[in-house]
Write a protein that holds these residues in place. Structure first.
Motif, PDB file in Angstrom:
ATOM      1  N   UNK A  94       0.826  -1.205   0.000  1.00  0.00           N
ATOM      2  CA  UNK A  94       0.000   0.000   0.000  1.00  0.00           C
ATOM      3  C   UNK A  94       0.858   1.251   0.000  1.00  0.00           C
ATOM      4  N   UNK A  95       1.924   1.254   0.785  1.00  0.00           N
ATOM      5  CA  UNK A  95       2.818   2.408   0.839  1.00  0.00           C
ATOM      6  C   UNK A  95       3.471   2.615  -0.519  1.00  0.00           C
ATOM      7  N   UNK A  96       3.887   1.538  -1.169  1.00  0.00           N
ATOM      8  CA  UNK A  96       4.495   1.660  -2.499  1.00  0.00           C
ATOM      9  C   UNK A  96       3.513   2.242  -3.507  1.00  0.00           C
ATOM     10  N   UNK A  97       2.247   1.837  -3.430  1.00  0.00           N
ATOM     11  CA  UNK A  97       1.224   2.394  -4.323  1.00  0.00           C
ATOM     12  C   UNK A  97       1.023   3.878  -4.044  1.00  0.00           C
ATOM     13  N   UNK A  98       1.036   4.261  -2.759  1.00  0.00           N
ATOM     14  CA  UNK A  98       0.893   5.670  -2.403  1.00  0.00           C
ATOM     15  C   UNK A  98       2.084   6.480  -2.913  1.00  0.00           C
ATOM     16  N   UNK A  99       3.281   5.896  -2.848  1.00  0.00           N
ATOM     17  CA  UNK A  99       4.471   6.600  -3.344  1.00  0.00           C
ATOM     18  C   UNK A  99       4.359   6.851  -4.843  1.00  0.00           C
ATOM     19  N   UNK A 100       3.825   5.873  -5.570  1.00  0.00           N
ATOM     20  CA  UNK A 100       3.629   6.054  -7.008  1.00  0.00           C
ATOM     21  C   UNK A 100       2.631   7.173  -7.283  1.00  0.00           C
ATOM     22  N   UNK A 101       1.533   7.194  -6.534  1.00  0.00           N
ATOM     23  CA  UNK A 101       0.529   8.248  -6.704  1.00  0.00           C
ATOM     24  C   UNK A 101       1.123   9.603  -6.337  1.00  0.00           C
TER      25      UNK A 101
ATOM     26  N   UNK B 156       0.149  10.605   2.990  1.00  0.00           N
ATOM     27  CA  UNK B 156      -0.289   9.355   3.621  1.00  0.00           C
ATOM     28  C   UNK B 156      -1.425   9.611   4.606  1.00  0.00           C
ATOM     29  N   UNK B 157      -1.305  10.683   5.380  1.00  0.00           N
ATOM     30  CA  UNK B 157      -2.342  11.008   6.362  1.00  0.00           C
ATOM     31  C   UNK B 157      -3.674  11.284   5.689  1.00  0.00           C
ATOM     32  N   UNK B 158      -3.620  11.822   4.500  1.00  0.00           N
ATOM     33  CA  UNK B 158      -4.850  12.080   3.744  1.00  0.00           C
ATOM     34  C   UNK B 158      -5.634  10.784   3.548  1.00  0.00           C
ATOM     35  N   UNK B 159      -4.938   9.687   3.292  1.00  0.00           N
ATOM     36  CA  UNK B 159      -5.577   8.400   3.077  1.00  0.00           C
ATOM     37  C   UNK B 159      -5.925   7.707   4.389  1.00  0.00           C
ATOM     38  N   UNK B 160      -5.156   7.952   5.425  1.00  0.00           N
ATOM     39  CA  UNK B 160      -5.429   7.353   6.724  1.00  0.00           C
ATOM     40  C   UNK B 160      -6.686   7.929   7.346  1.00  0.00           C
ATOM     41  N   UNK B 161      -7.005   9.171   7.012  1.00  0.00           N
ATOM     42  CA  UNK B 161      -8.164   9.843   7.566  1.00  0.00           C
ATOM     43  C   UNK B 161      -9.458   9.159   7.125  1.00  0.00           C
TER      44      UNK B 161
END
Length: 147
Positions: A80-87, A141-146
């Motif tokens: 998931x973190x790798x996908x977020x890094x790509x985005x 990342x926090x944007x998605x954690x919210x």
């Protein structure tokens, strides 16, 4: 394994494990694993389930015990973190590790959203959790954690 995870993360994993270990035998079987994925609207094949169990069955129990479950969850979070890094890299046009107001404006314009400078400033303020004037990967990342 316990030394690799924080107490909070272990508690989070333990709660999830207990929720999906439907018969409370300390092992998540293939059918319980399927149920877990179905809860997240994912539908792996029997072969994929078998492969996951083969990869994460640490005690040859034909299922995943808590230790194997922790390893599976860590792998999932890493993906998931790798996908977020790509985005994030799509937004970070100059690849400096930050998204500034102009980059956000350009991206919104490219996807057909016309925002005024004031609207972009408001959006930046909502996303810039550490209030340093730009959106870092941690803010992103926090944007998605919210949610």
């Amino acid at each position: 394994m316990a030394t690799e995870l924080s107490k909070e993360k272990l508690e989070e994993y333990r709660s999830a494990f207990e929720m999906f270990d439907l018969n409370n035998n300390g092992v998540i079987s293939s059918s319980e694993l399927a149920s877990m994925f179905h809860n997240f609207q994912q539908f792996p094949t029997k072969e994929e389930l078998k492969s996951m169990i083969d990869n994460y069955d640490t005690n040859s129990q034909d299922g995943i015990n808590f230790e194997g479950f922790c390893k599976l969850m860590q792998r999932s979070e890493k993906l998931e973190v790798n996908e977020m890094k790509e985005a994030f890299s799509v937004f970070d046009q100059n690849h400096d590790g930050l998204i500034d107001q102009q980059e956000l404006h350009n991206l919104m314009k490219n996807i057909g959203e016309e925002f005024t400078e004031n609207q972009i400033a408001i959006l930046m303020n909502e996303i810039d959790f550490d209030k340093d004037g730009s959106i870092s990967f941690e803010d992103f990342k926090k944007l998605f954690e919210e949610k």
